[in-house]
Enzyme design. Structure first.
Site, PDB file in Angstrom:
ATOM      1  N   HIS A  64       0.824  -1.200   0.000  1.00 38.97           N
ATOM      2  CA  HIS A  64       0.000   0.000   0.000  1.00 38.97           C
ATOM      3  C   HIS A  64       0.858   1.250   0.000  1.00 38.97           C
ATOM      4  O   HIS A  64       0.548   2.236  -0.672  1.00 38.97           O
ATOM      5  CB  HIS A  64      -0.932  -0.010   1.204  1.00 38.97           C
ATOM      6  CG  HIS A  64      -2.035  -1.014   1.091  1.00 38.97           C
ATOM      7  ND1 HIS A  64      -3.041  -1.130   2.021  1.00 38.97           N
ATOM      8  CD2 HIS A  64      -2.291  -1.971   0.149  1.00 38.97           C
ATOM      9  CE1 HIS A  64      -3.867  -2.100   1.660  1.00 38.97           C
ATOM     10  NE2 HIS A  64      -3.423  -2.627   0.535  1.00 38.97           N
ATOM     11  N   THR A 146      -1.126 -15.115  -1.229  1.00 41.06           N
ATOM     12  CA  THR A 146      -0.984 -16.408  -0.564  1.00 41.06           C
ATOM     13  C   THR A 146      -0.926 -16.252   0.949  1.00 41.06           C
ATOM     14  O   THR A 146      -1.196 -17.205   1.684  1.00 41.06           O
ATOM     15  CB  THR A 146       0.285 -17.145  -1.052  1.00 41.06           C
ATOM     16  OG1 THR A 146       0.288 -18.472  -0.525  1.00 41.06           O
ATOM     17  CG2 THR A 146       1.552 -16.426  -0.614  1.00 41.06           C
ATOM     18  N   ASP A 198      -6.014 -18.585   0.990  1.00 41.83           N
ATOM     19  CA  ASP A 198      -5.811 -19.980   0.576  1.00 41.83           C
ATOM     20  C   ASP A 198      -5.602 -20.833   1.831  1.00 41.83           C
ATOM     21  O   ASP A 198      -5.427 -20.295   2.919  1.00 41.83           O
ATOM     22  CB  ASP A 198      -4.683 -20.122  -0.455  1.00 41.83           C
ATOM     23  CG  ASP A 198      -3.285 -19.963   0.117  1.00 41.83           C
ATOM     24  OD1 ASP A 198      -3.049 -20.375   1.274  1.00 41.83           O
ATOM     25  OD2 ASP A 198      -2.403 -19.455  -0.589  1.00 41.83           O
TER      26      ASP A 198
END
Length: 277
Positions: A64, A146, A198
């Protein structure tokens, strides 16, 4: 512990005494603070041990920051790099010498510069092309998902866009049912509730791409990447070969961390990451 407070503390401890040189280089602190990387590593490892979600937070904060320039520069890049390594990801060598932004953008301005949850492949590729990334690197940098979670607030709009058969395009029916169960429409807790990106959410690996291929992509861009001919081959290759993913991610990470940096006499060195001096 508040993540910003951690960054502030690290910055004051390390870079209050480690400022030298011009431009980015791999030996920027060679004379003033040659142990800087070891110092950062030693300072944040206890945080990683006590809070297993912190690597994802450090990585997101750096991503960010590269969009809006609101950080303590080098310290954030080093912390994000360590977050990847401690989670099982690749060792990434980064050049140092970034200075802080002399401006503090508003919350609304910062939000306007960050990709939204509805961003698709077109927007994603354009965003990273502006940072000189190839298509492969753009797909690789998305693999940062991930680690961590996605808040339900960012999923509800997508779940509302089902086709005539009641299915969301590209999403496996079983996974769609799972999302609807965990992120019900109209929930007052949609901003506090979340789903894992995930199954190995604390490990930096290539399961993100395996999930995308299975129709388990949480965000719109996840699903579109396997459906778009520009990105599908990279998704399949990264799902099949984790080393290829790590190599491309490392290259993309460096490009992102070098994007729009301030060096030399540009910018400032803040004493407080949260405010301008």
């Amino acid at each position: 512990m508040d993540l910003i407070a951690i960054v502030v503390g690290l910055h004051l401890f390390v870079f209050g005494i480690c400022v030298e040189g011009q431009g980015l280089s791999y030996n920027f602190y060679e004379n003033s603070c040659p142990q800087v990387e070891a110092i950062v590593r030693a300072a944040i490892q206890p945080i990683f041990l006590t809070d297993p979600t912190s690597p994802a937070a450090f990585l997101r904060l750096m991503f960010h920051d590269c969009q809006v320039q609101v950080s303590c520069a080098d310290i954030l890049v080093l912390a994000a790099r360590e977050a990847v390594v401690v989670s099982g990801g690749p060792q990434i060598k980064v050049a140092l010498g970034r200075r802080d932004s002399p401006f503090a953008p508003s919350y609304k301005h910062a939000d306007s510069l960050l990709p939204s949850a509805t961003t698709g492949v077109d927007g994603m590729l354009q965003l990273f092309a502006n940072k000189e990334m190839t298509v492969e690197e753009s797909v690789a940098i998305m693999g940062a998902h991930t680690l961590g979670v996605t808040h339900c607030l960012n999923i509800l709009n997508r779940l509302n866009q089902a086709d005539e058969g009641g299915q969301v395009q590209g999403m496996a029916p079983g996974f769609e049912s799972f999302l609807r169960l965990n992120c019900p429409q109209g929930s007052l807790a949609s901003n506090a509730s979340f789903v894992l990106n995930d199954p190995t959410t604390l490990t930096f690996d290539n399961h993100y791409y395996k999930n995308v291929i299975r129709g388990h992509g949480v965000l719109r861009v996840d699903t579109e990447m396997i459906m778009d001919p520009r990105t599908a081959m990279a998704v399949k290759r990264f799902a099949a070969n984790q080393d290829d993913f790590f190599q491309a991610f490392s290259s993309a990470f460096v490009k992102l961390s070098n994007s729009g940096v301030l060096t030399g006499n540009q910018g400032v060195v803040r004493k407080n990451c949260n405010a301008l001096d």
